[in-house]
Enzyme design. Sequence first.
Site, PDB file in Angstrom:
ATOM      1  N   GLU A  18      -8.659   1.413  -0.901  1.00 46.07           N
ATOM      2  CA  GLU A  18      -9.480   0.494  -0.112  1.00 46.07           C
ATOM      3  C   GLU A  18     -10.939   0.957  -0.041  1.00 46.07           C
ATOM      4  O   GLU A  18     -11.677   0.557   0.850  1.00 46.07           O
ATOM      5  CB  GLU A  18      -8.898   0.364   1.293  1.00 46.07           C
ATOM      6  CG  GLU A  18      -7.503  -0.216   1.313  1.00 46.07           C
ATOM      7  CD  GLU A  18      -6.917  -0.290   2.707  1.00 46.07           C
ATOM      8  OE1 GLU A  18      -7.317  -1.185   3.469  1.00 46.07           O
ATOM      9  OE2 GLU A  18      -6.078   0.554   3.038  1.00 46.07           O
ATOM     10  N   SER A 150      -4.467  -3.242   3.026  1.00 45.62           N
ATOM     11  CA  SER A 150      -5.079  -4.348   2.281  1.00 45.62           C
ATOM     12  C   SER A 150      -4.091  -5.031   1.346  1.00 45.62           C
ATOM     13  O   SER A 150      -4.460  -5.560   0.303  1.00 45.62           O
ATOM     14  CB  SER A 150      -6.308  -3.868   1.493  1.00 45.62           C
ATOM     15  OG  SER A 150      -7.396  -3.700   2.362  1.00 45.62           O
ATOM     16  N   TYR A 219     -10.542 -11.505   2.055  1.00 42.24           N
ATOM     17  CA  TYR A 219     -11.992 -11.315   1.984  1.00 42.24           C
ATOM     18  C   TYR A 219     -12.729 -12.574   1.540  1.00 42.24           C
ATOM     19  O   TYR A 219     -13.863 -12.516   1.091  1.00 42.24           O
ATOM     20  CB  TYR A 219     -12.300 -10.101   1.091  1.00 42.24           C
ATOM     21  CG  TYR A 219     -11.622  -8.869   1.655  1.00 42.24           C
ATOM     22  CD1 TYR A 219     -12.007  -8.353   2.899  1.00 42.24           C
ATOM     23  CD2 TYR A 219     -10.547  -8.289   1.002  1.00 42.24           C
ATOM     24  CE1 TYR A 219     -11.357  -7.266   3.460  1.00 42.24           C
ATOM     25  CE2 TYR A 219      -9.894  -7.198   1.561  1.00 42.24           C
ATOM     26  CZ  TYR A 219     -10.312  -6.701   2.785  1.00 42.24           C
ATOM     27  OH  TYR A 219      -9.647  -5.626   3.336  1.00 42.24           O
ATOM     28  N   ARG A 258      -5.655  -3.742  15.919  1.00 38.27           N
ATOM     29  CA  ARG A 258      -5.378  -5.152  15.629  1.00 38.27           C
ATOM     30  C   ARG A 258      -3.943  -5.257  15.131  1.00 38.27           C
ATOM     31  O   ARG A 258      -3.608  -4.704  14.083  1.00 38.27           O
ATOM     32  CB  ARG A 258      -6.329  -5.686  14.565  1.00 38.27           C
ATOM     33  CG  ARG A 258      -6.473  -7.203  14.553  1.00 38.27           C
ATOM     34  CD  ARG A 258      -7.024  -7.717  13.246  1.00 38.27           C
ATOM     35  NE  ARG A 258      -6.018  -7.673  12.204  1.00 38.27           N
ATOM     36  CZ  ARG A 258      -6.212  -7.161  10.991  1.00 38.27           C
ATOM     37  NH1 ARG A 258      -7.373  -6.615  10.666  1.00 38.27           N
ATOM     38  NH2 ARG A 258      -5.233  -7.173  10.100  1.00 38.27           N
ATOM     39  N   ASP A 260      -0.647  -7.394  13.854  1.00 38.28           N
ATOM     40  CA  ASP A 260      -0.287  -8.612  13.138  1.00 38.28           C
ATOM     41  C   ASP A 260       1.136  -9.030  13.515  1.00 38.28           C
ATOM     42  O   ASP A 260       2.041  -8.186  13.600  1.00 38.28           O
ATOM     43  CB  ASP A 260      -0.370  -8.381  11.630  1.00 38.28           C
ATOM     44  CG  ASP A 260      -1.762  -7.971  11.172  1.00 38.28           C
ATOM     45  OD1 ASP A 260      -2.743  -8.335  11.865  1.00 38.28           O
ATOM     46  OD2 ASP A 260      -1.868  -7.297  10.135  1.00 38.28           O
ATOM     47  N   GLU A 273       2.663  -4.993  11.894  1.00 40.09           N
ATOM     48  CA  GLU A 273       1.990  -3.694  11.837  1.00 40.09           C
ATOM     49  C   GLU A 273       0.801  -3.694  12.785  1.00 40.09           C
ATOM     50  O   GLU A 273       0.341  -4.750  13.236  1.00 40.09           O
ATOM     51  CB  GLU A 273       1.518  -3.370  10.416  1.00 40.09           C
ATOM     52  CG  GLU A 273       0.440  -4.297   9.888  1.00 40.09           C
ATOM     53  CD  GLU A 273      -0.044  -3.897   8.507  1.00 40.09           C
ATOM     54  OE1 GLU A 273      -0.203  -2.685   8.263  1.00 40.09           O
ATOM     55  OE2 GLU A 273      -0.266  -4.796   7.670  1.00 40.09           O
ATOM     56  N   ASN A 275      -3.090  -2.232  12.921  1.00 40.67           N
ATOM     57  CA  ASN A 275      -4.201  -1.661  12.157  1.00 40.67           C
ATOM     58  C   ASN A 275      -5.061  -0.805  13.075  1.00 40.67           C
ATOM     59  O   ASN A 275      -5.616  -1.301  14.054  1.00 40.67           O
ATOM     60  CB  ASN A 275      -5.043  -2.780  11.544  1.00 40.67           C
ATOM     61  CG  ASN A 275      -4.248  -3.641  10.585  1.00 40.67           C
ATOM     62  OD1 ASN A 275      -4.142  -3.328   9.411  1.00 40.67           O
ATOM     63  ND2 ASN A 275      -3.661  -4.721  11.092  1.00 40.67           N
ATOM     64  N   GLY A 279     -10.590  -4.134   9.576  1.00 44.26           N
ATOM     65  CA  GLY A 279     -11.743  -4.439   8.742  1.00 44.26           C
ATOM     66  C   GLY A 279     -12.964  -4.782   9.574  1.00 44.26           C
ATOM     67  O   GLY A 279     -12.859  -5.440  10.609  1.00 44.26           O
TER      68      GLY A 279
END
Length: 330
Positions: A18, A150, A219, A258, A260, A273, A275, A279
């Site tokens: 990443e 990612s 992205y 964060r 999900d 998961e 984070n 990002g």
Amino acid sequence: MDVTECKVALLCGGWSDEREVSLTSGRECAKALAEAGFSSVDVFDIAAPDFVTSIASGNYDVAFVALHGRYGEDGCVQGFLELLGIPYTFSGVLASAVASDKAMAKDIYREHGIPTPKDVCLFQGDDVDLDSIVSALGLPLFVKPVSSGSSNGVSRVDDAAELASAIDEAFKFDTRVLIESAVKGTEITVPVLGNSKPEALPVVEIRYETAFYDTNVKYEDPSKHHVIPPELPDAVVARAQELACRAHVALGCMGASRSDFIVDESGEPYIIETNIIPGMTGSSLLPDSARRAGRNFPDLCRYLVELALERGARGTSDKPRTSMPGEVEC
């Protein structure tokens, strides 16, 4: 001293798969910190040969960690900064290591009553009974490296005949592979801000036409894929926010996280998961959610520095919590 007078070391790049995303996060965070009034921000690629000596001798007040993936998000850089005595953004060593290990994080979720899909974890070299896996977990399945981000190495398996090749692909990125039941429903993500008293930001519904939310989609222009607020009942949104705060505390997260989720057809959010370093680019989910809460990107970056200094003043405390489900205040 005003926080903007701090001398900031911004860490990005590194050696993970990443790296390019991290470099983009680093550039955008450096620009945001300048817009927030910080006058001394030095950007470091941690893969540079002189990184260690430069940061060790730089008299930095705080490190802003804009790293993703192995060596940057898994506790390695965090341990190095602990040795240097430099406060840093996002979570500490243990929380970073645990959350970046998807299999271990799922054990923490279950211990704290946070619903998560059924799974099987494989080690490289294991004898694998594909029929038993399909029998235990059903179809479709997601196959993913345990410690990669990612969406690298992630495959959706709709046919049992695809499972072996999906496992081989995931093993290219890690020595352990997680095979997880695919929950059918609405994909959402819930950013959380804070140290000891975390608060959930607006929930983001994620829409896409690919098999899953892959690297290319992540992205693209966020307006194509991010729906805020989500088209879900208020009670479901509140439940997801409560579970995200609970995950943040259970893992020992600091600063921001964060989580999900997939919300199934009955309205139950299943955590996928968490984070630890979300990002931080213009198309990223955390900044997009923060904007909807009235906190623009420069203000968000400033606040993350404030949270880092708050934790640094008290000493780190990122051990996974042992409180029982329902004891977390969000």
